[in-house]
Design a protein around this motif. Structure first.
Motif, PDB file in Angstrom:
ATOM      1  N   PHE A 196       0.723  -1.036  -0.118  1.00 14.26           N
ATOM      2  CA  PHE A 196       0.126   0.027   0.113  1.00 14.26           C
ATOM      3  C   PHE A 196       0.811   1.146  -0.104  1.00 14.26           C
ATOM      4  N   TYR A 197       0.759   1.937  -1.187  1.00  8.54           N
ATOM      5  CA  TYR A 197       1.690   3.327  -1.268  1.00  8.54           C
ATOM      6  C   TYR A 197       0.801   4.184  -1.119  1.00  8.54           C
ATOM      7  N   LYS A 198       0.607   4.816   0.206  1.00 16.23           N
ATOM      8  CA  LYS A 198      -0.335   5.974   0.380  1.00 16.23           C
ATOM      9  C   LYS A 198       0.017   7.245  -0.025  1.00 16.23           C
ATOM     10  N   ASN A 199      -0.802   7.959  -0.703  1.00 23.37           N
ATOM     11  CA  ASN A 199      -0.403   9.540  -1.163  1.00 23.37           C
ATOM     12  C   ASN A 199      -0.644  10.244  -0.027  1.00 23.37           C
ATOM     13  N   MET A 200       0.445  10.972   0.332  1.00 20.87           N
ATOM     14  CA  MET A 200       0.408  11.898   1.667  1.00 20.87           C
ATOM     15  C   MET A 200       0.115  13.403   1.134  1.00 20.87           C
ATOM     16  N   LEU A 215       5.737   4.247   1.498  1.00 24.41           N
ATOM     17  CA  LEU A 215       4.907   2.879   1.645  1.00 24.41           C
ATOM     18  C   LEU A 215       4.504   2.607   3.075  1.00 24.41           C
ATOM     19  N   LYS A 216       3.166   2.596   3.243  1.00 27.25           N
ATOM     20  CA  LYS A 216       2.563   2.303   4.392  1.00 27.25           C
ATOM     21  C   LYS A 216       2.342   0.866   5.168  1.00 27.25           C
ATOM     22  N   CYS A 237       2.902  -9.748   7.764  1.00 21.97           N
ATOM     23  CA  CYS A 237       4.206  -9.520   7.046  1.00 21.97           C
ATOM     24  C   CYS A 237       5.181  -9.076   8.029  1.00 21.97           C
ATOM     25  N   ASP A 238       6.291  -9.203   8.019  1.00 18.17           N
ATOM     26  CA  ASP A 238       7.251  -8.341   8.704  1.00 18.17           C
ATOM     27  C   ASP A 238       7.710  -7.310   7.904  1.00 18.17           C
ATOM     28  N   ASN A 239       8.667  -6.598   8.383  1.00 22.00           N
ATOM     29  CA  ASN A 239       9.071  -5.248   7.661  1.00 22.00           C
ATOM     30  C   ASN A 239       9.627  -5.620   6.086  1.00 22.00           C
ATOM     31  N   SER A 240      10.044  -6.714   5.956  1.00 20.13           N
ATOM     32  CA  SER A 240      10.743  -7.055   4.634  1.00 20.13           C
ATOM     33  C   SER A 240       9.558  -7.450   3.642  1.00 20.13           C
ATOM     34  N   GLY A 241       8.430  -7.653   4.321  1.00 24.75           N
ATOM     35  CA  GLY A 241       7.465  -8.146   3.313  1.00 24.75           C
ATOM     36  C   GLY A 241       6.865  -9.600   3.434  1.00 24.75           C
TER      37      GLY A 241
END
Length: 766
Positions: A196-200, A215-216, A237-241
């Protein structure tokens, strides 16, 4: 593909283009096509195989129009000629010229709050964004904005691209979190979980005309797609996906090849989704429990592995993709579903429509059609072979449409022939559908049915020859009493043989044409083939009604389409009148989509080398809006398979050209002038190559066989303006052009020496 803008460009870049106008064929929709009592309003749009659907106002009239993209086959545009609530989409190819080079997918959505559709596709780095605007003609155009990168992940070691699998995945671009800006969701590089790539933009207080992603979440939806139809949920998931150690799901293997369509299935305010998978012909539906559990986290809580398990299930042979658009204008977005895999899936019943009748909390998606829009076109599966021939002997040419075939459940192709009778009246040209299975050709199980008509057995009535994909042919003898009555064709030879009894086989993609090559009064058989050449069989018949053919030449006229290749060239001949000169020319379709024109075929001399007049006849090339994907080898054709037939459909002396292709439908062109006797012949005996295409900072240009004097090379934009020009000595055969200053878009490279001139389209991407 409309040629209006392209021709305007040629008037600027070519000193001879103003006279060339006298022989131009232009896209045309004036020949109406009817079937089952209704007009086929998309008849000449070239058909559908693996269409993707998106919508946007193309002409700035306030009504959403329809845009169809097929990866590797370009864009088709349809203008809504009805109303917002009662749309009537009509094929208008002009608007497709305003789209940039596209890869993998096309999504139109407004990211900058100006009410104008913007464009998203798969660029070199992942998500590529183009800003939409209207030009002076109120046509939607695009200018490059940026590719998407994020910097909030320390493990990336700096800016990292928002990942979008280059293998054909279609991501989701929607306002996932409801904050008023577009977000981006795509499958991870391992293919199992979604990022999920959040638009900020809103959170950071940025101007509306901006995108800033972070990357959220590496596990959006808390769901995992492995090699199975059933998804794993819930999932962490962990931080690495990578999957955390959570029981038997700890070491699942992944793969790429997914198409996730986010949509609000039950109108409860959160995004559910349909997932298409490269390994399956159904789609899996996943229900979001965000609303039910009152949480801020999107979590899939249930699934239907063969949606709809309680209704009409999707079955498209391979890798379906869903598109959430309001196709019927009722204010609710429907689901339109089609195959992603090209040349390996259903090619007729390839557009499924589920109408949205949902009310809040009560999902109701009703299956409407498995051939949406396809039933409004001339569609014959894949690889169409059109032929004009007066079947019912009323003096007007009728239209036969053979093809490489319709895709079967086992993955094979099986061919039929469609017949459209010419029902034109004065000032109103039209064709009317009669049958999709003429002569019951389907019962023979042919793979490939390329028809040709003519008196091949010397009894003065027209027979039918069918060419097949394996290189063989079949002979249907005309049993009618004369050539003035409707033919009665009966199969005489399932596999056509020559006078010695040997099977006639051109090794692949047999495309026959019947014409008296040697001018002895007996029509001969010429056959296009996989090699791009023409084989010539002389008609040796001495007894009326008896077929007798002798191979005379494996390379008639020494013609060769797509000369850079030895195989996969697919020459498809037409011989006849194409202008007002009264002369017959040889016109060849090709795998590249280009159309070749040769002279001297009517000379009667079968030993001649036929002069090549042009390798891009009338600038009709099915590659105009198609581009190799980044990384694709230079010179690899995209299996476009153009085919050609020409005739006076309207009965008023004007000529129409019908062009078939791998897309399974037809395009119509009309010659709009009648006096081209003074047109000079432009001899093309050389070649021009540009690479890489798309280009970055440099473009390599090479040429051969066109030298008459010094070589002039110019780069022009789509409006015909010269951006750079250089002169090279006669001995030079290549050049490197700096394109670093060119904005992303489409350009033309023009090379000329004396009277010989060549152009090639190329694109620039960043």
């Amino acid at each position: 593909m409309q040629r209006t803008l392209l021709f305007a460009l040629l008037l600027l870049i070519c000193p001879w283009a103003s006279t060339l106008a006298q022989t131009m064929y232009y896209p045309d929709n004036t020949v109406k096509v009817y079937a089952y009592g209704y007009e086929q309003t998309m008849a000449w749009c070239s058909g559908f195989n693996n269409p993707q659907f998106t919508m946007g106002d193309l002409n700035n009239d306030g009504k959403p129009d329809l845009v169809v993209f097929e990866a590797g086959l370009g864009v088709k545009t349809f203008i809504n000629m009805g109303s917002v609530s009662s749309p009537d989409y009509r094929y208008e190819p002009d608007f497709a010229l305003n789209f940039p080079p596209l890869f993998n997918y096309l999504i139109l959505a407004d990211y900058n709050c100006d009410g104008i559709p913007d464009l998203f596709h798969r660029g070199l780095d992942g998500f590529s964004v183009y800003k939409g605007y209207y030009n002076s003609r109120n046509q939607l155009c695009f200018t490059y904005y940026q590719d998407l990168f994020y910097t909030n992940d320390a493990s990336a070691g700096g800016a990292a691209n928002a990942y979008d699998n280059p293998g054909g995945d279609i991501p989701a671009i929607v306002d996932v979190d409801g904050d008023g800006d577009l977000d981006f969701i795509s499958y991870d590089i391992n293919g199992g979980n979604m990022n999920f790539y959040k638009n900020m933009r809103v959170e950071m207080g940025l101007p509306c005309d901006s995108i800033h992603v972070e990357l959220k979440d590496r596990c959006w939806g808390k769901v995992y797609q492995g090699y199975w139809r059933t998804h794993v949920l819930p999932y962490e998931c962990d931080n690495s996906g990578l999957l955390r150690e959570t029981g038997d799901t700890a070491n699942k293997k992944t793969h790429s090849g997914n198409t996730a369509c986010l949509f609000d299935w039950d109108m409860d305010g959160d995004y559910d989704y349909l997932d298409g998978n490269v390994s399956f012909n159904e789609m899996t539906f996943l229900k979001n429990g965000k609303h039910e559990y009152g949480t801020s986290i999107d979590t899939m809580i249930s699934q239907d592995t063969v949606w709809q398990s309680g209704g009409k299930q999707i079955e498209l042979l391979s890798w379906p993709a869903a598109f959430n658009i309001d196709i019927d204008g009722d204010g609710k977005k429907d689901l339109v579903i089609s195959p992603t895999t090209r040349n390996a899936s259903e090619n007729y019943k390839c557009v499924w429509w589920y109408k949205n009748n949902t009310t809040p909390g009560s999902p109701n998606w009703q299956f409407q059609s498995d051939s949406l829009f396809v039933d409004k076109t001339i569609e014959a599966g894949s690889g169409t072979h059109p032929v004009l021939f007066d079947y019912n002997k009323d003096g007007k040419p009728d239209l036969f449409v053979g093809s490489d075939g319709y895709r079967q459940a086992n993955g094979s192709l099986r061919s039929k022939i469609s017949l459209y009778l010419n029902t034109s009246t004065a000032g109103s040209p039209s064709l009317t559908f009669q049958t999709r299975d003429f002569l019951g050709i389907d019962s023979f199980g042919f793979a490939g049915a390329a028809p040709a008509f003519g008196d091949i057995d010397g009894d003065s009535i027209s027979d039918m020859i069918l060419g097949h994909s394996d290189g063989t042919l079949s002979y249907f003898k005309n049993m009618a009493s004369s050539d003035t009555v409707q033919p009665i064709w009966h199969l005489q030879q399932l596999t056509l043989t020559d006078m010695g009894g040997a099977t006639i086989n051109v090794d692949g993609n047999a495309a026959p044409f019947i014409y008296d090559i040697d001018k002895d009064g007996k029509p001969d058989l010429v056959i296009g083939n996989i090699y791009g050449t023409i084989r010539y069989y002389r008609n040796m018949s001495t007894t009326p009604g008896t077929i007798s053919l002798k191979l005379v030449n494996n390379a008639l006229g020494h013609v060769k389409v797509d000369a850079a290749h030895s195989l996969g060239c697919y020459s498809t001949p037409f011989i006849g009148r194409i202008d007002s000169s009264g002369r017959d020319y040889l016109v060849l379709g090709s795998n590249s989509g280009n159309i070749y024109e040769y002279d001297s075929v009517a000379s009667g001399d079968t030993t001649l080398t036929y002069p090549l007049l042009t390798s891009q006849y009338s600038w009709i090339d099915s590659t105009f809006l198609n581009y190799n994907h980044p990384g694709t080898a230079i010179g690899v054709y995209d299996n476009l398979e153009s085919t050609v037939t020409v005739g006076d459909i309207a009965g008023d002396g004007s000529l129409y050209m019908i062009v078939g292709s791998v897309k399974g439908g037809l395009e119509l062109y009309r010659r709009k002038t009648k006096d081209d006797m003074s047109v000079p012949v432009v001899t093309e005996s050389g070649s021009l190559q540009v690479f890489p295409n798309p280009a970055g900072d440099v473009l390599n240009v090479s040429w051969n066989g066109i030298l008459q004097s010094e070589v002039r090379l110019s780069i022009l934009d789509i409006e015909g303006r010269t951006l750079s020009a250089a002169v090279y000595p006669t001995a030079q055969h290549s050049a490197v052009v700096n394109t670093a200053a060119l904005a992303p878009g489409t350009y033309f490279c023009l090379v000329y020496s004396g009277s010989r001139k060549y152009y090639s389209k190329f694109s620039v991407i960043r």
